[in-house]
Design an enzyme around this catalytic site. Structure first.
Site, PDB file in Angstrom:
ATOM      1  N   HIS A 225      -5.823  12.365  14.633  1.00  0.00           N
ATOM      2  CA  HIS A 225      -4.750  11.412  15.344  1.00  0.00           C
ATOM      3  C   HIS A 225      -3.509  12.251  15.190  1.00  0.00           C
ATOM      4  CE1 HIS A 225      -7.191   7.974  13.072  1.00  0.00           C
ATOM      5  NE2 HIS A 225      -7.702   8.238  14.367  1.00  0.00           N
TER       6      HIS A 225
ATOM      7  N   HIS B 151      -2.565   4.731  15.010  1.00  0.00           N
ATOM      8  CA  HIS B 151      -3.802   4.579  14.430  1.00  0.00           C
ATOM      9  C   HIS B 151      -3.904   3.603  13.532  1.00  0.00           C
ATOM     10  CE1 HIS B 151      -1.835   7.752  12.431  1.00  0.00           C
ATOM     11  NE2 HIS B 151      -2.433   7.394  11.120  1.00  0.00           N
TER      12      HIS B 151
ATOM     13  N   GLU C 188      -2.983  14.195  11.757  1.00  0.00           N
ATOM     14  CA  GLU C 188      -4.085  13.891  10.711  1.00  0.00           C
ATOM     15  C   GLU C 188      -5.378  14.245  11.262  1.00  0.00           C
ATOM     16  OE1 GLU C 188      -3.415   9.762   9.418  1.00  0.00           O
ATOM     17  OE2 GLU C 188      -1.197   9.772   9.435  1.00  0.00           O
TER      18      GLU C 188
ATOM     19  N   HIS D  70       0.716  -0.980  -0.031  1.00  0.00           N
ATOM     20  CA  HIS D  70      -0.028  -0.022   0.220  1.00  0.00           C
ATOM     21  C   HIS D  70       0.775   1.214   0.050  1.00  0.00           C
ATOM     22  CE1 HIS D  70      -3.062   3.044   1.261  1.00  0.00           C
ATOM     23  NE2 HIS D  70      -3.954   1.970   1.435  1.00  0.00           N
TER      24      HIS D  70
ATOM     25  N   HIS E 234      -0.073   2.734  12.066  1.00  0.00           N
ATOM     26  CA  HIS E 234       0.773   3.631  11.511  1.00  0.00           C
ATOM     27  C   HIS E 234       0.869   4.629  12.770  1.00  0.00           C
ATOM     28  CE1 HIS E 234       1.370   7.513   8.751  1.00  0.00           C
ATOM     29  NE2 HIS E 234       2.491   7.073   9.249  1.00  0.00           N
TER      30      HIS E 234
END
Length: 492
Positions: A371, A377, A346, A297, A340
């Site tokens: 976050h 998260h 974020e 990803h 992450h």
């Protein structure tokens, strides 16, 4: 088809191009030829310069426009403080809460009793608009159009407006813009405008940029196209009102306080303009998404629409990132966003649909999450279980959905309103999302473990070095190294 199918049809004309030098006139001949400030501009107009950067900013960053209007913007009474008890965004004396907890909000309420100006709620931010440093994050909810004799502007920064519900019909000094869900609109610092609500109540999110201006991200090896293409951004054409004998009010957001001034002429009397400093909009349905076609990803930076760089190369004061409908085809890949911890903050919102990394139902349209820096998260337990066992065939995710993120290198604080007064914070966010994650760790029988006896530290440092150099265990004896008996404790 790479455009959004809007239920509300477009009714205005636009000029296309991001950071393009545009010019527009509502009356033929209103733009002077070959000069910016002639002794007598055409038709008795006044020439007025609008500077969005310092005069001496580098050419590639310089943003200025020339306006040709019936009366100058300077012709008004002194500004006076207004409605401080109802409009107080200044955090002086009000604590900003910088906390490491993951936060998520239920959908914010519609408010049919207020107009655009009074529907702005500062939920989070960092920095200081007085120092032209940082960002502000707002939730807006309004149910009434602004009065036809009012105009509003922010001296604090550029507004990036993400509409979630309703329709915004925005009359700016430089022309009109229609904004519908799945479109964004940027109104630069200082530009005066008023907001009408032709379809009733509206709701959405705003990122206010206190420093610099938004840019398109660099494409690097992607090449010359993809992501948000410059030709898809739309700027208004000149459109003016004519009234020099009325009574108008100009509202100013100045260091998060509201001020008001009166004038006898309409603020929307710009007959012609040219330059690089103007409002614009963009249809998120036109975003050309990039992703992996092999495995893994990619970083979510691949979904960046607009960026506001800091002085540190590759690090942004603010990025606007979206998660649009897209195909996932990665082989042997956990396809949702990975778990992450990030040096960036974020803040996420959802315009519509369901976000593919949060399928449990707690992240809803008109809600939000934050976050903060290094707050761990990732996918909730249900999403992880489903994605870990899914058949890895090509699949399209996000149909009918649009999530977005305001990402910043700054530690974002939450206002008292955002943390408590709005009463939307989900107290069970962590418990619902990640506490249910199961421990799947199991070492199969017969697999060797490396063990690090205290009296053989030097020996095993040599073993580690050999392994990092690519020397396989059967070859250790060639280097005078005994093979370790167990794994897991040598800190590789």
């Amino acid at each position: 088809m790479p455009v959004t199918q809007f239920t509300t049809p477009e009714k205005y004309r636009y000029q296309n191009g991001f950071n393009s030098y545009h010019e527009s006139e509502a009356i033929a001949g209103a733009l002077p030829i070959g000069t910016n400030s002639p002794q007598k501009p055409p038709y008795g107009l006044y020439a007025e310069k609008l500077s969005g950067t310092a005069f001496t900013a580098p050419r590639h960053e310089n943003q200025q426009s020339w306006l040709y209007r019936i009366l100058p913007a300077a012709a008004h009474t002194p500004f006076e403080p207004r409605e401080s008890s109802f409009f107080d965004m200044n955090e002086e004396g009000h604590k900003m809460h910088q906390i490491p907890n993951q936060l998520r909000w239920d959908p914010f309420d519609l408010d049919e009793g207020v107009d655009w100006v009074h529907g702005l709620k500062l939920v989070a931010g960092a920095g200081d608009p007085a120092m032209k440093s940082g960002i502000g994050i707002f939730i807006f909810a309004a149910g009434k159009s602004m009065d036809s004799t009012e105009a509003f502007y922010s001296a604090d920064g550029d507004f990036l407006i993400v509409l979630q519900h309703g329709v915004l019909d925005i009359q700016t000094e430089l022309g009109r813009i229609l904004v519908r869900p799945n479109e964004i609109c940027v109104i630069p610092r200082g530009i005066r405008y008023r907001v009408e609500l032709p379809n009733g109540p509206v709701r959405g999110y705003i990122l206010e940029l206190y420093q610099g201006h938004f840019q398109l991200p660099e494409l690097g090896p992607i090449g010359s196209n993809c992501l948000a293409n410059a030709r898809d951004f739309q700027a208004p054409v000149a459109c003016f009102d004519e009234d020099a004998a009325g009574q108008y009010t100009v509202l100013s957001k100045f260091n998060r306080h509201l001020f008001a001034a009166s004038q006898s002429h309409t603020p929307f009397d710009v007959v012609a303009w040219h330059g690089l400093y103007y409002p614009y909009k963009y249809d998120l349905g036109r975003f050309n998404t990039i992703g992996s076609i092999s495995f893994d990803h990619p970083d979510p930076s691949i979904f960046t629409v607009l960026s506001a760089p800091s002085s540190q190369l590759g690090t942004s004061i603010a990025d606007f990132v979206i998660f649009p409908p897209r195909w996932l085809v990665g082989e042997d890949t956990f396809r949702p966003p990975w778990y992450h911890r990030n040096t960036m903050s974020e803040f996420m919102g959802l315009i519509g649909g369901e976000y593919d990394a949060k399928t449990g139902g707690g992240f809803k349209p008109a809600g939000a999450s934050l976050h903060n820096i290094m707050s761990a998260h990732g996918p909730d337990a249900g999403t992880h279980e489903k994605a870990s066992n899914a058949e890895l065939k090509p699949v399209k995710v996000g149909e009918g959905s649009m999530a977005f993120m305001f990402e910043s290198c700054l530690m974002v604080g939450v206002t008292e309103w955002g943390l408590k007064q709005c009463r939307k914070v989900q107290e069970d966010y962590n418990e619902e999302s990640w506490t249910p994650l199961k421990d799947h760790f199991k070492v199969p029988q017969g697999v060797k473990r490396f063990r690090l006896p205290p009296n053989k530290l030097g020996h095993y440092k040599a073993v580690i070095s050999a392994m990092r150099a690519g020397i396989l265990e059967p070859e250790f004896h060639k280097f005078g190294l005994g093979a370790p008996e167990t794994v897991g404790e040598i800190g590789i």
